[in-house]
Design a protein around this motif. Sequence first.
Motif, PDB file in Angstrom:
ATOM      1  N   ILE A   1       6.799  -9.486  10.888  1.00  0.00           N
ATOM      2  CA  ILE A   1       7.028 -10.005   9.573  1.00  0.00           C
ATOM      3  C   ILE A   1       8.243  -9.160   8.909  1.00  0.00           C
ATOM      4  O   ILE A   1       8.873  -9.467   7.907  1.00  0.00           O
ATOM      5  N   ASN A   2       8.589  -7.915   9.349  1.00  0.00           N
ATOM      6  CA  ASN A   2       9.665  -6.920   8.979  1.00  0.00           C
ATOM      7  C   ASN A   2      11.020  -7.574   9.505  1.00  0.00           C
ATOM      8  O   ASN A   2      11.628  -6.764  10.095  1.00  0.00           O
ATOM      9  N   THR A   3      11.228  -8.822   9.182  1.00  0.00           N
ATOM     10  CA  THR A   3      12.612  -9.538   9.286  1.00  0.00           C
ATOM     11  C   THR A   3      13.110 -10.337   8.191  1.00  0.00           C
ATOM     12  O   THR A   3      12.081 -10.502   7.585  1.00  0.00           O
TER      13      THR A   3
ATOM     14  N   VAL B   1      -2.910   6.232  13.247  1.00  0.00           N
ATOM     15  CA  VAL B   1      -1.441   5.890  13.240  1.00  0.00           C
ATOM     16  C   VAL B   1      -1.249   4.454  13.362  1.00  0.00           C
ATOM     17  O   VAL B   1      -2.216   3.674  13.369  1.00  0.00           O
ATOM     18  N   HIS B   2      -0.019   4.075  12.758  1.00  0.00           N
ATOM     19  CA  HIS B   2       0.455   2.701  12.668  1.00  0.00           C
ATOM     20  C   HIS B   2       0.863   2.433  14.164  1.00  0.00           C
ATOM     21  O   HIS B   2       1.371   3.301  14.568  1.00  0.00           O
ATOM     22  N   PRO B   3       0.866   1.170  14.359  1.00  0.00           N
ATOM     23  CA  PRO B   3       1.354   0.785  15.589  1.00  0.00           C
ATOM     24  C   PRO B   3       2.969   0.864  15.793  1.00  0.00           C
ATOM     25  O   PRO B   3       3.504   0.596  16.896  1.00  0.00           O
ATOM     26  N   GLU B   4       3.588   1.221  14.657  1.00  0.00           N
ATOM     27  CA  GLU B   4       4.946   1.198  15.012  1.00  0.00           C
ATOM     28  C   GLU B   4       5.526   2.460  15.488  1.00  0.00           C
ATOM     29  O   GLU B   4       6.505   2.860  15.704  1.00  0.00           O
ATOM     30  N   CYS B   5       4.510   3.433  15.676  1.00  0.00           N
ATOM     31  CA  CYS B   5       4.731   4.709  16.245  1.00  0.00           C
ATOM     32  C   CYS B   5       5.039   4.491  17.855  1.00  0.00           C
ATOM     33  O   CYS B   5       4.657   3.628  18.197  1.00  0.00           O
TER      34      CYS B   5
ATOM     35  N   ALA C   1       0.944  -1.328  -0.032  1.00  0.00           N
ATOM     36  CA  ALA C   1      -0.049  -0.061  -0.159  1.00  0.00           C
ATOM     37  C   ALA C   1       1.018   1.314  -0.121  1.00  0.00           C
ATOM     38  O   ALA C   1       0.250   2.314  -0.389  1.00  0.00           O
ATOM     39  N   TYR C   2       2.453   1.208   0.462  1.00  0.00           N
ATOM     40  CA  TYR C   2       2.920   2.536   0.245  1.00  0.00           C
ATOM     41  C   TYR C   2       3.331   2.601  -0.984  1.00  0.00           C
ATOM     42  O   TYR C   2       4.219   3.896  -1.123  1.00  0.00           O
ATOM     43  N   GLN C   3       3.213   1.883  -2.098  1.00  0.00           N
ATOM     44  CA  GLN C   3       3.798   2.164  -3.240  1.00  0.00           C
ATOM     45  C   GLN C   3       3.108   3.183  -3.908  1.00  0.00           C
ATOM     46  O   GLN C   3       2.218   3.559  -3.490  1.00  0.00           O
TER      47      GLN C   3
ATOM     48  N   GLY D   1      -1.915  -4.303  -0.676  1.00  0.00           N
ATOM     49  CA  GLY D   1      -2.379  -4.537   0.258  1.00  0.00           C
ATOM     50  C   GLY D   1      -1.440  -4.043   1.482  1.00  0.00           C
ATOM     51  O   GLY D   1      -0.220  -3.692   1.153  1.00  0.00           O
ATOM     52  N   ASP D   2      -1.785  -4.779   2.865  1.00  0.00           N
ATOM     53  CA  ASP D   2      -0.598  -4.298   3.789  1.00  0.00           C
ATOM     54  C   ASP D   2       0.216  -5.848   3.764  1.00  0.00           C
ATOM     55  O   ASP D   2      -0.112  -6.505   3.094  1.00  0.00           O
ATOM     56  N   SER D   3       1.178  -5.871   4.552  1.00  0.00           N
ATOM     57  CA  SER D   3       2.022  -7.068   4.669  1.00  0.00           C
ATOM     58  C   SER D   3       1.199  -8.339   4.781  1.00  0.00           C
ATOM     59  O   SER D   3       1.571  -9.183   4.156  1.00  0.00           O
ATOM     60  N   TYR D   4       0.250  -8.384   5.825  1.00  0.00           N
ATOM     61  CA  TYR D   4      -0.329  -9.541   6.107  1.00  0.00           C
ATOM     62  C   TYR D   4      -1.317  -9.960   4.712  1.00  0.00           C
ATOM     63  O   TYR D   4      -1.134 -10.992   4.321  1.00  0.00           O
TER      64      TYR D   4
ATOM     65  N   PHE E   1      11.918  -8.156   2.195  1.00  0.00           N
ATOM     66  CA  PHE E   1      11.309  -9.127   3.250  1.00  0.00           C
ATOM     67  C   PHE E   1      10.118  -9.301   2.807  1.00  0.00           C
ATOM     68  O   PHE E   1       9.642 -10.612   2.742  1.00  0.00           O
ATOM     69  N   MET E   2       9.447  -8.582   2.200  1.00  0.00           N
ATOM     70  CA  MET E   2       7.969  -8.901   1.519  1.00  0.00           C
ATOM     71  C   MET E   2       8.251  -9.847   0.320  1.00  0.00           C
ATOM     72  O   MET E   2       7.391 -11.039   0.271  1.00  0.00           O
ATOM     73  N   ALA E   3       8.997  -9.798  -0.492  1.00  0.00           N
ATOM     74  CA  ALA E   3       9.476 -10.582  -1.533  1.00  0.00           C
ATOM     75  C   ALA E   3       9.775 -11.960  -1.250  1.00  0.00           C
ATOM     76  O   ALA E   3       9.715 -13.108  -1.585  1.00  0.00           O
TER      77      ALA E   3
ATOM     78  N   ASP F   1      13.143   3.536   1.132  1.00  0.00           N
ATOM     79  CA  ASP F   1      13.011   2.392   0.813  1.00  0.00           C
ATOM     80  C   ASP F   1      11.615   1.921  -0.092  1.00  0.00           C
ATOM     81  O   ASP F   1      11.685   1.213  -0.986  1.00  0.00           O
ATOM     82  N   MET F   2      10.459   2.212   0.553  1.00  0.00           N
ATOM     83  CA  MET F   2       9.283   2.017   0.084  1.00  0.00           C
ATOM     84  C   MET F   2       9.040   3.077  -1.335  1.00  0.00           C
ATOM     85  O   MET F   2       8.300   2.745  -2.003  1.00  0.00           O
ATOM     86  N   ARG F   3       9.806   4.121  -1.406  1.00  0.00           N
ATOM     87  CA  ARG F   3       9.770   5.219  -2.610  1.00  0.00           C
ATOM     88  C   ARG F   3      10.584   4.681  -3.654  1.00  0.00           C
ATOM     89  O   ARG F   3      10.525   5.203  -4.530  1.00  0.00           O
TER      90      ARG F   3
HETATM   91  P1  13P Z   1       1.825  -3.019   7.430  1.00  0.00           P
HETATM   92  O1  13P Z   1       1.840  -4.267   8.115  1.00  0.00           O
HETATM   93  O2  13P Z   1       0.853  -1.912   7.595  1.00  0.00           O
HETATM   94  O3  13P Z   1       1.882  -3.474   5.765  1.00  0.00           O
HETATM   95  O4  13P Z   1       3.119  -2.321   7.609  1.00  0.00           O
HETATM   96  C1  13P Z   1       4.409  -2.415   6.813  1.00  0.00           C
HETATM   97  C2  13P Z   1       5.207  -1.534   7.096  1.00  0.00           C
HETATM   98  O5  13P Z   1       6.528  -1.430   6.623  1.00  0.00           O
HETATM   99  C3  13P Z   1       5.221  -0.432   7.756  1.00  0.00           C
HETATM  100  O6  13P Z   1       6.081   0.738   7.972  1.00  0.00           O
END
Ligand code: 13P
Length: 305
Positions: free
Chosen positions: A113-115, A197-201, A25-27, A39-42, A63-65, A262-264
């Motif tokens: 999953i970001n590993t 907000v995203h829970p990574e905050c 979704a960040y693309q 979509g999101d990672s999941y 990591f997504m690939a 990286d996402m950009r």
């Molecule tokens: P999502 O789980 O929302 O896809 O987040 C992935 C991510 O890299 C957030 O920075």
Amino acid sequence: MKVHELQGEIMRLKKEKDVCILAHAYQSEPILEIADHVGDSYGLSVQASGDAHSNMVMCGVRFMAETCKVLSPGKRVYLANPAAGCPMAEQLSPGSLRELKEQYPGYVVVAYINTTAALKTECDVCVTSSSAVQICRAMPEKKILFIPDPNLGHYVAGQIPEKTFAFWQGGCPRHACMTRRDVEAARALHPDALLLVHPECRGEVVREADYIGSTTGIMSYAKRSDAGEFIIGTEISIVEHLQYQCPDKRFYPLSANLTCPDMRATTLMDVYHCLRGTGGEEILLPEETMEGAGRCIRRMIELGG
Ligand code: 13P
Ligand code: SF4
């Protein structure tokens, strides 16, 4: 070449070569328009595991690939731009995790999953931002070592007080740089807006939010909501996508610092070159990594539903 001409050529090539394009979704908007799954990672992991094409191109980060390759071992999986990695995914090496585990005997290791796929071989289950609470709750184990993002970890732990959590000091350099001061400044400028907000905050940001969720969770909430204005605490692309999808609502970034390089990194031209065989990188993983990471990722899908 104009953007729409390039998109037309990509559509032709992907049909000819039986390729499925997955886009996080960040693309960028032009990439989302040519993707089979967004979509999101999941969501992307689940869609990748059920897709019938013979080849896949991931527009996202490494990591997504790798996750797609692990879930589809018989397919050729490509990362459209080989330079797109997630800094958080590289923070902990398998060797450092083995040392960390020795300090927490009796704990089950839950990896965001970001590993890397190599790190996942040392973990019991992985989770995404949208599935972490459900999976940690569903697991029978009571003691959880949550790596590498303590912000997401603390958010999850707050929802499951009956379990014991331990954390590691990693995290997303983009999301973690937002503070309560950014919240105060954004609320002062947009007093009627809801904060999503995203829970990574950081906890100090998450505590102020009206909604906390994954990238697609944030988008769905904003689309469903009766409110007209939103402050968005995640990568800046989500602000732009929401502006297109909800032209009658207003969206503002929580901070000007919310661009993930990286996402950009991936461009439409990268996708084109990847499909032509003049760019991109095929993801190839050692057998033991496929096996170990596969166990960890499949457990996520079983528990995540
Ligand atoms: P999502 O789980 O929302 O896809 O987040 C992935 C991510 O890299 C957030 O920075
Ligand atoms: Fe990784 Fe953060 Fe970029 Fe997401 S936004 S890909 S977690 S660096």
